[in-house]
Design an enzyme around this catalytic site. Sequence first.
Site, PDB file in Angstrom:
ATOM      1  N   ASP A  15      49.656  58.186  53.603  1.00  0.00           N
ATOM      2  CA  ASP A  15      48.763  57.063  53.914  1.00  0.00           C
ATOM      3  C   ASP A  15      48.821  56.684  55.395  1.00  0.00           C
ATOM      4  O   ASP A  15      49.826  56.910  56.055  1.00  0.00           O
ATOM      5  CB  ASP A  15      49.170  55.865  53.043  1.00  0.00           C
ATOM      6  CG  ASP A  15      48.100  54.804  53.016  1.00  0.00           C
ATOM      7  OD1 ASP A  15      46.959  55.076  53.434  1.00  0.00           O
ATOM      8  OD2 ASP A  15      48.412  53.683  52.585  1.00  0.00           O
ATOM      9  N   ASN A  43      38.725  57.918  46.180  1.00  0.00           N
ATOM     10  CA  ASN A  43      38.328  58.280  47.548  1.00  0.00           C
ATOM     11  C   ASN A  43      36.860  58.693  47.670  1.00  0.00           C
ATOM     12  O   ASN A  43      36.315  58.730  48.780  1.00  0.00           O
ATOM     13  CB  ASN A  43      39.223  59.397  48.120  1.00  0.00           C
ATOM     14  CG  ASN A  43      40.613  58.920  48.500  1.00  0.00           C
ATOM     15  OD1 ASN A  43      41.572  59.684  48.498  1.00  0.00           O
ATOM     16  ND2 ASN A  43      40.753  57.639  48.828  1.00  0.00           N
TER      17      ASN A  43
HETATM   18  C1  FPP Z   1      45.128  58.117  53.331  1.00  0.00           C
HETATM   19  O1  FPP Z   1      44.955  57.544  54.614  1.00  0.00           O
HETATM   20  C2  FPP Z   1      44.954  59.542  53.385  1.00  0.00           C
HETATM   21  C3  FPP Z   1      43.978  60.242  52.732  1.00  0.00           C
HETATM   22  C4  FPP Z   1      42.991  59.585  51.857  1.00  0.00           C
HETATM   23  C5  FPP Z   1      43.835  61.699  52.880  1.00  0.00           C
HETATM   24  C6  FPP Z   1      45.075  62.516  53.063  1.00  0.00           C
HETATM   25  C7  FPP Z   1      44.671  63.826  53.620  1.00  0.00           C
HETATM   26  C8  FPP Z   1      45.334  64.534  54.581  1.00  0.00           C
HETATM   27  C9  FPP Z   1      46.645  64.127  55.094  1.00  0.00           C
HETATM   28  C10 FPP Z   1      44.749  65.780  55.199  1.00  0.00           C
HETATM   29  C11 FPP Z   1      44.380  66.932  54.343  1.00  0.00           C
HETATM   30  C12 FPP Z   1      45.308  67.231  53.225  1.00  0.00           C
HETATM   31  C13 FPP Z   1      45.800  68.467  52.929  1.00  0.00           C
HETATM   32  C14 FPP Z   1      46.646  68.674  51.724  1.00  0.00           C
HETATM   33  C15 FPP Z   1      45.532  69.629  53.773  1.00  0.00           C
HETATM   34  P1  FPP Z   1      43.811  56.448  54.820  1.00  0.00           P
HETATM   35  O2  FPP Z   1      42.612  57.135  55.320  1.00  0.00           O
HETATM   36  O3  FPP Z   1      43.624  55.676  53.562  1.00  0.00           O
HETATM   37  O4  FPP Z   1      44.463  55.577  55.928  1.00  0.00           O
HETATM   38  P2  FPP Z   1      44.215  54.014  56.159  1.00  0.00           P
HETATM   39  O5  FPP Z   1      44.780  53.313  54.961  1.00  0.00           O
HETATM   40  O6  FPP Z   1      44.992  53.747  57.392  1.00  0.00           O
HETATM   41  O7  FPP Z   1      42.741  53.812  56.350  1.00  0.00           O
END
Ligand code: FPP
Length: 253
Positions: free
Chosen positions: A33, A81
Amino acid sequence: MMGGVFVGNCNLLELRKKIDMDRLPRHIAIIMDGNGRWAKKRFLPRTAGHREGMKRVIEIVEVAEKLNIEYLSLFAFSTENWKRPKEEVEGLMKLLVEYIRIELDRIHKNNIKIQTMGDISRLPEFARKEVERAIDLTKDNTKMVLNIGLNYGGRSEIIRGIKNLLEDVRMGKIDIEGVDEDSFKRYLYTSDLPDPDLLIRPSGELRVSNFMLYQIAYTEFWFSDIYWPDFKEEHLYMAIIDYQRRNRRFGGI
Ligand code: FPP
């Protein structure tokens, strides 16, 4: 600069030495996250945060391999998501494909098995095909399981499990009296994985967000304020060291 690097490595070695290699968590789960906030802080688009997050995935998988962690579960895309802007969803799918293209050969050579949890039939075709190729190529590998949550939600996993269970009861394949906590596990995506020993969530949020709800009943949690794109080898070591200091009783005394 050299000095800084040297000191950094020194700390890393010191930390590594503190890990008891005989009591490693078998299964580590991570809610990755904070990508969006990492990007916002730098006035970058959210996808830049996800891209940096993908680089951390590459590194942390390698660190877990070096430590001989048997199972690593990563939450890459939740059932919720899809509500994000179209460009962000598409960006995440493209990054997933890019990750597989960059890493699949190395992962396969290192005897790692890629599997997923979640309904991947809903992914866009270009991403689903690449994920299926990775699963198929690595299906017989035995060193570590890299279990990726894709279109995954803990509640929907449990409901899917109940539906499949009821179907088996209806078909006379199992007897309802025989259903218990362990036999129900076979109806989850993680039927061939032990429960996570350690759940890591960076970014300062203190919640589980529908991740592996059935499986984390006795899991130790490790939270940190740093954003996932800042999550480095040393943070994984710190999480493991903290985990090893805890006294897991599983409801006993
Ligand atoms: C949450 O951060 C993260 C995600 C929804 C996506 C996670 C994906 C990756 C790390 C990259 C690709 C994955 C792989 C397995 C190659 P957020 O966007 O909710 O962060 P925020 O809460 O700060 O907005």
